[in-house]
Every structure is written in structure tokens, then in C-alpha cells.
Design an enzyme around this catalytic site. Sequence first.
Site, PDB file in Angstrom:
ATOM      1  N   HIS A  58      -3.379  -9.694  -1.036  1.00 53.31           N
ATOM      2  CA  HIS A  58      -3.577  -8.295  -0.633  1.00 53.31           C
ATOM      3  C   HIS A  58      -4.468  -8.161   0.588  1.00 53.31           C
ATOM      4  O   HIS A  58      -4.132  -7.458   1.541  1.00 53.31           O
ATOM      5  CB  HIS A  58      -4.159  -7.470  -1.776  1.00 53.31           C
ATOM      6  CG  HIS A  58      -4.288  -6.018  -1.432  1.00 53.31           C
ATOM      7  ND1 HIS A  58      -3.194  -5.223  -1.148  1.00 53.31           N
ATOM      8  CD2 HIS A  58      -5.376  -5.207  -1.280  1.00 53.31           C
ATOM      9  CE1 HIS A  58      -3.595  -3.992  -0.862  1.00 53.31           C
ATOM     10  NE2 HIS A  58      -4.917  -3.961  -0.918  1.00 53.31           N
ATOM     11  N   ASN A  77      -6.699  -3.934  -4.492  1.00 46.70           N
ATOM     12  CA  ASN A  77      -7.956  -3.336  -4.946  1.00 46.70           C
ATOM     13  C   ASN A  77      -7.741  -2.042  -5.723  1.00 46.70           C
ATOM     14  O   ASN A  77      -8.527  -1.693  -6.619  1.00 46.70           O
ATOM     15  CB  ASN A  77      -8.892  -3.092  -3.764  1.00 46.70           C
ATOM     16  CG  ASN A  77      -8.270  -2.246  -2.678  1.00 46.70           C
ATOM     17  OD1 ASN A  77      -7.264  -2.632  -2.086  1.00 46.70           O
ATOM     18  ND2 ASN A  77      -8.851  -1.080  -2.399  1.00 46.70           N
ATOM     19  N   HIS A  78      -6.659  -1.310  -5.425  1.00 45.36           N
ATOM     20  CA  HIS A  78      -6.408  -0.061  -6.156  1.00 45.36           C
ATOM     21  C   HIS A  78      -5.806  -0.308  -7.531  1.00 45.36           C
ATOM     22  O   HIS A  78      -5.534   0.652  -8.259  1.00 45.36           O
ATOM     23  CB  HIS A  78      -5.503   0.858  -5.333  1.00 45.36           C
ATOM     24  CG  HIS A  78      -6.216   1.530  -4.207  1.00 45.36           C
ATOM     25  ND1 HIS A  78      -6.959   2.687  -4.362  1.00 45.36           N
ATOM     26  CD2 HIS A  78      -6.339   1.191  -2.896  1.00 45.36           C
ATOM     27  CE1 HIS A  78      -7.480   3.047  -3.211  1.00 45.36           C
ATOM     28  NE2 HIS A  78      -7.122   2.153  -2.295  1.00 45.36           N
ATOM     29  N   HIS A  93     -11.246  -1.045  10.248  1.00 49.41           N
ATOM     30  CA  HIS A  93     -11.286  -0.783   8.812  1.00 49.41           C
ATOM     31  C   HIS A  93     -11.009  -2.073   8.046  1.00 49.41           C
ATOM     32  O   HIS A  93     -10.063  -2.789   8.338  1.00 49.41           O
ATOM     33  CB  HIS A  93     -10.259   0.292   8.458  1.00 49.41           C
ATOM     34  CG  HIS A  93     -10.505   0.955   7.156  1.00 49.41           C
ATOM     35  ND1 HIS A  93      -9.516   1.194   6.231  1.00 49.41           N
ATOM     36  CD2 HIS A  93     -11.648   1.433   6.598  1.00 49.41           C
ATOM     37  CE1 HIS A  93     -10.008   1.798   5.181  1.00 49.41           C
ATOM     38  NE2 HIS A  93     -11.301   1.950   5.372  1.00 49.41           N
ATOM     39  N   HIS A  94     -11.842  -2.395   7.060  1.00 49.63           N
ATOM     40  CA  HIS A  94     -11.739  -3.619   6.255  1.00 49.63           C
ATOM     41  C   HIS A  94     -11.920  -4.883   7.103  1.00 49.63           C
ATOM     42  O   HIS A  94     -11.449  -5.953   6.738  1.00 49.63           O
ATOM     43  CB  HIS A  94     -10.393  -3.696   5.525  1.00 49.63           C
ATOM     44  CG  HIS A  94     -10.153  -2.567   4.557  1.00 49.63           C
ATOM     45  ND1 HIS A  94     -11.084  -2.201   3.612  1.00 49.63           N
ATOM     46  CD2 HIS A  94      -9.074  -1.747   4.386  1.00 49.63           C
ATOM     47  CE1 HIS A  94     -10.603  -1.195   2.897  1.00 49.63           C
ATOM     48  NE2 HIS A  94      -9.397  -0.898   3.358  1.00 49.63           N
ATOM     49  N   TYR A 114      -2.073   4.261  -6.410  1.00 44.90           N
ATOM     50  CA  TYR A 114      -3.260   4.989  -5.952  1.00 44.90           C
ATOM     51  C   TYR A 114      -3.705   6.037  -6.975  1.00 44.90           C
ATOM     52  O   TYR A 114      -4.292   7.061  -6.621  1.00 44.90           O
ATOM     53  CB  TYR A 114      -3.038   5.619  -4.580  1.00 44.90           C
ATOM     54  CG  TYR A 114      -3.050   4.590  -3.475  1.00 44.90           C
ATOM     55  CD1 TYR A 114      -4.183   4.381  -2.698  1.00 44.90           C
ATOM     56  CD2 TYR A 114      -1.943   3.794  -3.231  1.00 44.90           C
ATOM     57  CE1 TYR A 114      -4.206   3.413  -1.707  1.00 44.90           C
ATOM     58  CE2 TYR A 114      -1.948   2.823  -2.244  1.00 44.90           C
ATOM     59  CZ  TYR A 114      -3.083   2.638  -1.483  1.00 44.90           C
ATOM     60  OH  TYR A 114      -3.107   1.673  -0.499  1.00 44.90           O
ATOM     61  N   ASP A 140      -1.492  -2.682  -4.007  1.00 43.31           N
ATOM     62  CA  ASP A 140      -1.828  -1.260  -3.972  1.00 43.31           C
ATOM     63  C   ASP A 140      -0.583  -0.423  -4.251  1.00 43.31           C
ATOM     64  O   ASP A 140       0.170  -0.078  -3.323  1.00 43.31           O
ATOM     65  CB  ASP A 140      -2.490  -0.863  -2.657  1.00 43.31           C
ATOM     66  CG  ASP A 140      -3.958  -1.264  -2.609  1.00 43.31           C
ATOM     67  OD1 ASP A 140      -4.446  -1.860  -3.597  1.00 43.31           O
ATOM     68  OD2 ASP A 140      -4.632  -0.980  -1.603  1.00 43.31           O
ATOM     69  N   HIS A 145      -3.560  -4.064   2.482  1.00 40.24           N
ATOM     70  CA  HIS A 145      -4.951  -3.580   2.482  1.00 40.24           C
ATOM     71  C   HIS A 145      -5.300  -2.742   3.696  1.00 40.24           C
ATOM     72  O   HIS A 145      -5.808  -1.619   3.559  1.00 40.24           O
ATOM     73  CB  HIS A 145      -5.902  -4.761   2.355  1.00 40.24           C
ATOM     74  CG  HIS A 145      -7.289  -4.399   1.938  1.00 40.24           C
ATOM     75  ND1 HIS A 145      -7.559  -3.498   0.921  1.00 40.24           N
ATOM     76  CD2 HIS A 145      -8.511  -4.818   2.397  1.00 40.24           C
ATOM     77  CE1 HIS A 145      -8.867  -3.385   0.765  1.00 40.24           C
ATOM     78  NE2 HIS A 145      -9.469  -4.157   1.651  1.00 40.24           N
ATOM     79  N   ASP A 153       0.845  -1.204   0.000  1.00 35.68           N
ATOM     80  CA  ASP A 153       0.000   0.000   0.000  1.00 35.68           C
ATOM     81  C   ASP A 153       0.879   1.253   0.000  1.00 35.68           C
ATOM     82  O   ASP A 153       0.716   2.147   0.834  1.00 35.68           O
ATOM     83  CB  ASP A 153      -0.931  -0.017   1.204  1.00 35.68           C
ATOM     84  CG  ASP A 153      -1.840  -1.245   1.208  1.00 35.68           C
ATOM     85  OD1 ASP A 153      -3.048  -1.078   0.996  1.00 35.68           O
ATOM     86  OD2 ASP A 153      -1.341  -2.365   1.389  1.00 35.68           O
ATOM     87  N   HIS A 165      -4.256  -0.314   6.451  1.00 36.62           N
ATOM     88  CA  HIS A 165      -3.136   0.628   6.493  1.00 36.62           C
ATOM     89  C   HIS A 165      -2.558   0.732   7.907  1.00 36.62           C
ATOM     90  O   HIS A 165      -2.662   1.749   8.587  1.00 36.62           O
ATOM     91  CB  HIS A 165      -3.583   2.000   5.986  1.00 36.62           C
ATOM     92  CG  HIS A 165      -4.012   1.968   4.553  1.00 36.62           C
ATOM     93  ND1 HIS A 165      -4.669   3.010   3.941  1.00 36.62           N
ATOM     94  CD2 HIS A 165      -3.875   1.011   3.598  1.00 36.62           C
ATOM     95  CE1 HIS A 165      -4.924   2.702   2.683  1.00 36.62           C
ATOM     96  NE2 HIS A 165      -4.454   1.486   2.460  1.00 36.62           N
TER      97      HIS A 165
END
Length: 478
Positions: free
Chosen positions: A327, A238-239, A336-337, A204, A201, A364, A172, A366
Site C-alpha cells: 500500500h 491504512n484505512h 503528502h505521505h 473509507y 484502501d 496511499h 484508494d 492520491h
Amino acid sequence: MFVKWVYANQAILLLIVGVFIVLNGSEFCEGGQTSKFSRKSNDLSLDMPLDCDVFQVPPGYNAPQQVHITQGDHIGKAVIVSWTTEDEPGSNIVCYWPENSTEKKSSEGVVLTYNYVNYTSGYIHHCTISGLEFDTKYYYEVGSGNSSRQFWFLTPPESGPDVPYTFGLIGDLGQTHDSNRTLTHYELNPTKGKALVFVGDLSYADNYPYNDNARWDTWARFVERNAAYQPWIWTAGNHEIDYLPKVGESIPFKPYTYRFPTPYQASLSTAPYWYSVKRASAYIIVMASYSAFVYGAGKYTPQYKWVMDELPKVNRTETPWLIVVMHCPMYSSYVHHYMEGESMRVLYEAYFVKYKVDVVFAGHVHAYERSERISNIAYNISNGVCVPVRDESAPVYVTIGDGGNLEGLVYEMTQPQPEYSAYREASFGHGIFDIKNRTHAYFGWHRNQDGYAVEADSFWLHNRVWRPIQEQPMVSSL
């Protein structure tokens, strides 16, 4: 008399009870630490401005830029060299030679371009150099005339059970000031990574209107200073999906696929998003969290079929360390997630335990987190057993999605800290996975702190096949 004895021995009884509790607790949770470290500033880190020196275009007409390499075959005797030219296709030839020779060889590559909304890419070159010798330093040259550029790389040693090797880990990343600190700290780490496992990732670019693909160019120029000299083992996040059907972009992973090739065909994969490579004493399986991986409609997906074929192939007498990269984490205690990797865990975790995977790296989320060796494979609908338990055949799960991107860190964690979570901290940083021999490897996570890197968490791993004993973490409270 009995009451007097109780009072006289109360301290001893309390001590015995306390020791009993500690010993029983340590059977499962050896770490269980949430770091108290707090950054001086929690502000979001902005992307570096376009005129920043890390984005500088190399001088000269049509000079190669965005140079990066990755492993080009399954065993480490080939390298894929990639670069972009802006003005015209130019030469698609790579000249290369070993350090101890002046005899140059050459290999011819391919040139690609793509369009994305209102963006047209430069001329993207990919050239595979094969037939290389193990454990050798090679120089290579791309471009022609006054605009040619020269780089070098090291091939890995031939695979063997006690061959030491060091991997870097970043996820990321993005292209913020914190991203630059992370990459700088990795480059300056005294324990030098020889190849970098990237857990997804990248640029971005999709955080910009219409997924501004010019930010793919700046990102690739930013990482060139490292990625041109050591192979990056790519994972799609995902990015990288870049799916915008409303504006005509209905092919997922389009920019990523054009720019970052992988040697997927060498491991009989049918797509570049899941594949495997051998490197020294490690066998690395890369999985795709955002490509179909579950079974349905009476047919197995290509990724599922490939993974089921791949795991039994791993020869632990040749490559004792079995590493899985994806990921989206299967285990994470951040809000988060939270549990986004649950479907993949349900499907694959039992196989990770069966084949004694040593460690699973993901991004994924952060932040950073390391798990105990646990599994949740005993669960079924009728037994109601649905919590992770200590499992010495299970991998350690490491989340390292803390490269520094402009979305910032995640701070909110589930409370109390689950017993499966050994250490967690919301900071930017990078990892080092240092294989010593067939039985021992050392993992360290290096936090970005005020301009320098600090090893905030570290852990000795005992190989699941060659030394399947309970491990002892070495956790710092820095």
C-alpha cells in the site's frame, strides 16, 4: 586565425555540447515529466448518496448481496466466493458448473458475523470452490429460491513462461462519484483486465464517526458489479486498520478480515495480510505496510521471515513476471505521505534488486507516479551515498492511489522533479498491466478525464530475467 575558427565553428561546438548533455542526461532520466493536465474542477468529490443506484440492495427476501470473489489457492484452481445476507444466515452453499456442462456441483462455506461499536454486520458467507479447471468459464449461484443470484468467472490459464494475461490496477477507491467513474472506465477499457490487483484502501468507512461500518456494506454493493465476476487480489491499506481502542475496538483490521479473505495459508503465510499467488505467467507477492515487517528484539517478524522464504521460491522459468504489491510506496515525489515507505524500502529494496522484481505497485498517495529503474542500496552511514541511481536489476515503482476517494487528490509535489521520477500527475484513474510473453509486458495508466478515460502514460517493460536491457518509455503529454 584561432579566434576566427572559433567563431566560424561556434554553432557546431554548441551542437556537440548540447548533444553530449542530452545523451548523458538520458542515461538516467528518460521520462522526467510532470503532467500539465489540470482537472476542470479541483473540488473534493463527495461520497455518493445512500439512495444512489450503485448501492441498491437486490430484490427478494434475504437476497445475497455484496458478492465478490478472490483467488482461493496459490495456483489459480480455486476461488473464494463471498456474500452477505441481511435477514438470516440462509444457505451457505455455492452451486457451480462449467460453461460447457449442465452438471452442477456444490460447495459448502462458513457464515460469520461481527460487531463494531454500535454496528452489527449481516451474515457474511465465504465459500471456497476448489478443483477447478484452468482457462474455463464457470457459472455460480448463491442464495436459494426466488432470491438466488447467478454470476460467472474465468479461471486463469495454467502457469507458463509465455502465457499472456491482463491485470487491472486500482487503489484508494472509496465510494465517491469519482470512484464510480474510475470503476466504470476500468470496465469499459478495450484492454480487458481478467483479474484486478487492488493496492489497498477500500471503503473509507473510517472517515465517518466511529468508523461507520454501514459504509463497508455500501462499498461492497458498489464494487459487486465487477468483483463478482473477476477476482480482486486484496491488499490491506491504512484505512483498513480500523483501530479504535477508546471505544473498545482494539483488534486491527477487524472489518477487513471478516469481509475479504485471502488464500494466505496456501503460500505458508501466517496472516491474511501478506501472501502470494501465481496467475498465468505472473507471480504476485502481496505485502502489508501496516503490519510489523522489520526485525527487532533479536527476532524476525513473521512477515519478514515469510518474505525472505518466499522470494527464493519464485521459479522464473514458469512465472517470469515477479510483481510486488503493497500500500505505501517506497518511492514517491509527492509532499503528502513523503518518505512514509522509507523503513520498508531500507529493509527490502536490496532483496527486490537481488531477485530482480519487475514492478512494484503501491497506492496511499492520491495521485499517479511512475519511476525509472533505480535503487538506493549502495548507501551506508560511512559512504554518504544516499541518492537513487540507475539500476537495471531494480523494479519500476508505480504509485496508483488515484481511485477517487473523498479525501481527494494530492497536488503538491517536491520540486524540482527528482531524476528517479519518470512521470507524475495528480488525477484519478486506473492501470492496465498487460503481459504479452516472457520478455515483454505493457503498462498503461488511464486518466479519468471529463467522462471518458485517456491513456496518459504508458510503458513497455522488459523482463528483468529474460530480457534485462534498458527500457524505453512511451510517455504522452495528454
